[in-house]
Design an enzyme around this catalytic site. Structure first.
Site, PDB file in Angstrom:
ATOM      1  N   TYR A  47       6.249  -3.146  -0.936  1.00 47.92           N
ATOM      2  CA  TYR A  47       7.445  -3.710  -1.571  1.00 47.92           C
ATOM      3  C   TYR A  47       7.331  -5.216  -1.812  1.00 47.92           C
ATOM      4  O   TYR A  47       8.135  -5.786  -2.547  1.00 47.92           O
ATOM      5  CB  TYR A  47       8.704  -3.446  -0.727  1.00 47.92           C
ATOM      6  CG  TYR A  47       9.044  -1.987  -0.498  1.00 47.92           C
ATOM      7  CD1 TYR A  47       8.393  -0.972  -1.189  1.00 47.92           C
ATOM      8  CD2 TYR A  47      10.022  -1.610   0.412  1.00 47.92           C
ATOM      9  CE1 TYR A  47       8.687   0.361  -0.964  1.00 47.92           C
ATOM     10  CE2 TYR A  47      10.331  -0.272   0.634  1.00 47.92           C
ATOM     11  CZ  TYR A  47       9.652   0.708  -0.049  1.00 47.92           C
ATOM     12  OH  TYR A  47       9.963   2.029   0.181  1.00 47.92           O
ATOM     13  N   HIS A 105       2.837   5.731   4.034  1.00 48.33           N
ATOM     14  CA  HIS A 105       3.779   5.635   2.911  1.00 48.33           C
ATOM     15  C   HIS A 105       3.628   6.799   1.916  1.00 48.33           C
ATOM     16  O   HIS A 105       4.592   7.353   1.435  1.00 48.33           O
ATOM     17  CB  HIS A 105       3.544   4.291   2.202  1.00 48.33           C
ATOM     18  CG  HIS A 105       4.667   3.852   1.319  1.00 48.33           C
ATOM     19  ND1 HIS A 105       4.929   2.526   1.077  1.00 48.33           N
ATOM     20  CD2 HIS A 105       5.600   4.536   0.627  1.00 48.33           C
ATOM     21  CE1 HIS A 105       5.970   2.431   0.274  1.00 48.33           C
ATOM     22  NE2 HIS A 105       6.387   3.636  -0.028  1.00 48.33           N
TER      23      HIS A 105
END
Ligand SMILES: NC(=O)c1ccc[n+]([C@@H]2O[C@H](COP(=O)([O-])OP(=O)(O)OC[C@H]3O[C@@H](n4cnc5c(N)ncnc54)[C@H](OP(=O)(O)O)[C@@H]3O)[C@@H](O)[C@H]2O)c1
Length: 272
Positions: A47, A105
């Site tokens: 991110y 992830h």
């Protein structure tokens, strides 16, 4: 705020997602959420905002043990030495000496799952993450992780909202007492304009987004991490916990088409 107990950690059922927020906007959003009472923050190396999340945590003055911080290792960094480098980078940017949950992830085609979990477990044994988990694992991958490798995963974080059926994965996780953390719980904001949810909300003096969130949080062992940069939406999402949906509401939501996946876990062959 209710918590889910899993693998030795206590996970607040509502957290703040932070994808697509960076820099000062992210820092301000996290500061606002912490001020409103959020204690669960979801970030990831991918991110590009762990520094902003870390800055907000540092200035909040909230005791570390009251916070739950999740971060994630990207699929390109799943070799053991790469996981370690990624993890060190995440902790440095977050300015923390440990996180609460460290997730894979995304699965990747060539990943070596036993080696990945061995590395994650070492980080756990070293006290640098309190628990480990996965995201975007389909049923086949979950079974491998849980039944073959016997990895003590504390959650599977997957896309889940009123427009997407996750019955198979949810049932399996429930049977193994593993929480499902719902990402994109508002279908990336789309729930706000759904007529069925708007009309249920009208009945209760609530918004469509609040209806969508409460539907998720009424399910045992489900947590949700809606993202919003706006304080009024952060407050509204917290207030959704007070909403009481009835059988008629649940029936109407059950009848919504549930075939809309907005995030593609493309590295997981056979996602279903
Ligand atoms: N593990 C993974 O692979 C994965 C993938 C995707 C996401 N995630 C995590 O899950 C989090 C949530 O998913 P997401 O950000 O994709 O989507 P989401 O939370 O479903 O939706 C976010 C959108 O909803 C809007 N919104 C939030 N609260 C609202 C409210 N009360 N009323 C109306 N609109 C509202 C936000 O707008 P404003 O910001 O303008 O308020 C934003 O546009 C991410 O931030 C990330 O932390 C994980």
């Amino acid at each position: 705020m209710e918590h889910l107990q899993t693998q030795g950690i206590s996970l607040p059922r509502l957290g703040l997602g932070t994808f697509r927020m960076q820099g000062d906007i992210c820092r301000a959003a996290v500061e606002s959420a912490l001020g409103l009472g959020y204690r669960h923050l979801d970030t990831a190396e991918m991110y590009g905002n762990e520094d902003a999340v870390g800055a907000a945590i540092a200035t909040s003055g909230i005791p570390r043990k009251e916070l739950h911080i999740t971060t994630k290792v990207w699929h390109e960094n799943l070799a053991p030495d790469a996981i370690r480098r990624a993890f060190d980078g995440s902790l440095n940017r977050l300015r923390l000496d440990h996180v609460d949950l460290y997730l894979v992830h995304w699965p990747s085609r060539n990943m070596n799952l036993p080696a990945i979990f061995e590395t994650l477990l070492k980080l756990k044994q070293e006290g640098r993450t309190r628990a480990i988990g996965v995201a975007n694992f389909n049923l086949a991958l979950l079974k491998t992780a849980v039944e073959e490798i016997k990895a003590p995963i504390a959650c599977n974080q997957v896309e889940y909202h009123v427009m997407l059926d996750q019955t198979k994965v949810a049932k399996y996780l429930a049977a193994k007492s593993i929480p499902l953390v719902a990402y994109a719980p508002l279908a990336q904001g789309r729930v706000a304009s759904d007529e069925t949810l708007i009309s249920i909300g009208r009945k209760h003096g609530a918004s469509a987004a609040q209806v969508a969130l409460k539907w998720l949080l009424d399910q045992d062992s489900v947590a949700a991490i809606p993202k919003t940069s706006r304080a009024e939406s952060q407050r509204a999402n917290l207030d959704a916990l007070k909403l009481k949906l009835d059988d008629e509401d649940r029936k109407a939501i059950a009848a919504l088409p549930k075939d809309k996946r907005f995030v593609n876990p493309g590295f997981a062959p056979g996602w279903d």
